[in-house]
Design a protein around this motif. Structure first.
Motif, PDB file in Angstrom:
ATOM      1  N   THR A 200       1.046  -1.427   0.167  1.00 51.36           N
ATOM      2  CA  THR A 200      -0.050   0.395  -0.262  1.00 51.36           C
ATOM      3  C   THR A 200       1.130   1.007  -0.311  1.00 51.36           C
ATOM      4  O   THR A 200       0.226   2.660  -0.081  1.00 51.36           O
ATOM      5  N   THR A 203       1.985   3.024  -2.974  1.00 50.26           N
ATOM      6  CA  THR A 203       0.280   3.773  -3.580  1.00 50.26           C
ATOM      7  C   THR A 203       1.105   5.694  -4.196  1.00 50.26           C
ATOM      8  O   THR A 203       1.989   5.804  -3.534  1.00 50.26           O
ATOM      9  N   GLY A 204      -0.216   6.706  -4.500  1.00 48.71           N
ATOM     10  CA  GLY A 204       0.342   7.621  -5.050  1.00 48.71           C
ATOM     11  C   GLY A 204       0.625   8.344  -3.417  1.00 48.71           C
ATOM     12  O   GLY A 204      -0.020   9.435  -3.137  1.00 48.71           O
ATOM     13  N   ALA A 205      -0.726   7.155  -2.835  1.00 47.36           N
ATOM     14  CA  ALA A 205      -0.378   8.494  -0.995  1.00 47.36           C
ATOM     15  C   ALA A 205       0.079   7.389  -0.182  1.00 47.36           C
ATOM     16  O   ALA A 205       0.134   7.799   1.128  1.00 47.36           O
ATOM     17  N   GLU A 206       1.639   6.920  -0.248  1.00 49.16           N
ATOM     18  CA  GLU A 206       2.629   6.825   0.648  1.00 49.16           C
ATOM     19  C   GLU A 206       2.799   7.839   1.646  1.00 49.16           C
ATOM     20  O   GLU A 206       2.460   7.382   2.430  1.00 49.16           O
ATOM     21  N   ARG A 207       3.024   9.640   1.128  1.00 47.68           N
ATOM     22  CA  ARG A 207       2.981  10.350   2.140  1.00 47.68           C
ATOM     23  C   ARG A 207       2.211  10.408   3.504  1.00 47.68           C
ATOM     24  O   ARG A 207       2.376  10.829   4.590  1.00 47.68           O
TER      25      ARG A 207
END
Length: 233
Positions: A200, A203-207
């Motif tokens: 997970t 993904t682009g929501a890592e931060r």
């Protein structure tokens, strides 16, 4: 209780126990630390070998936590069953406080790492280094950080309740069946959760996810310390 019933009960409890909030908070922040260590210290050959084994780096973090968590529970549970040896409540409370401090550190380390990334510098790479055990030629490792944190959880709080439950087994084979299933399901559950968490994070929501994990670690650590201090019920 039959051996089969003990095995089923141990497995169900092990899976549920692994998913407690403080356990998830620890592993969510440990995946960050272990992945940073891998990218910083491991050779390309080692990484290729681990990938080829089909075991993800983040999955090993969770599995190592499960192994570390199971060992003290098994040892203390059998000691209580066979010899009546019980850890004093003050010792259990001390380990609960240590877990709280460790969670504060892990959560804070992740948040500081995000801040450092924002400024284009290197994040902190401090670790609770106790080494790693290499098994065989496939470079399967037990990660010291996560195994140590798992062991601390095994002595503290809810881990102590599991120890007390083991001590109620009518005989040694029943206790062994319970503990075996408990350990296997704890390891498999946390390995699965941490592997999914690691994927997970890609993904682009890592931060945002790393920030949430850091905040969770700090919040749960602070709550544990408040409970030990008697500030909350």
């Amino acid at each position: 209780m039959s051996l089969v019933a003990a095995f089923v009960a141990g497995g169900l409890l092990g899976a549920r126990h692994a998913l407690e909030t403080d356990h998830l908070a620890a592993v969510a922040t440990l995946v960050e630390g272990e992945e940073l260590r891998s990218s910083e210290n491991d050779s390309e050959e080692l990484r290729s070998s681990e990938t080829g084994s089909g075991i993800s780096q983040s999955g090993l973090v969770g599995a190592s936590w499960g192994v570390g968590h199971t060992l003290p529970i098994a040892a203390l549970g059998l000691a209580l069953l066979l010899f009546g040896v019980r850890l004093p409540a003050s010792i259990v409370g001390l380990f609960e406080a240590v877990v709280g401090v460790v969670l504060l550190y892990l959560g804070g380390r992740m948040l500081v790492g995000l801040r450092e990334h924002t400024h284009g510098t290197h994040p902190l790479h401090d670790h609770l280094d106790v080494g790693r055990l290499s098994l065989g030629g496939r470079h399967l490792h037990v990660h010291g950080d996560s195994a140590l944190v798992g062991a601390l959880h095994g002595v503290a709080g809810s881990g102590a309740l599991v120890v007390a439950l083991v001590s109620t087994a009518p005989d040694l084979p029943t206790a062994a069946a319970f503990l075996t299933a408990f350990g296997l399901c704890s390891v498999l559950t946390m390995a699965t959760v941490s592997a999914l968490w690691g994927r997970t994070l890609g993904t682009g929501a890592e931060r945002a996810l790393r920030g949430a994990a850091g905040l969770l670690g700090v919040a749960v650590g602070a709550l544990l310390l408040a409970e030990v201090a008697g500030l909350v019920g």
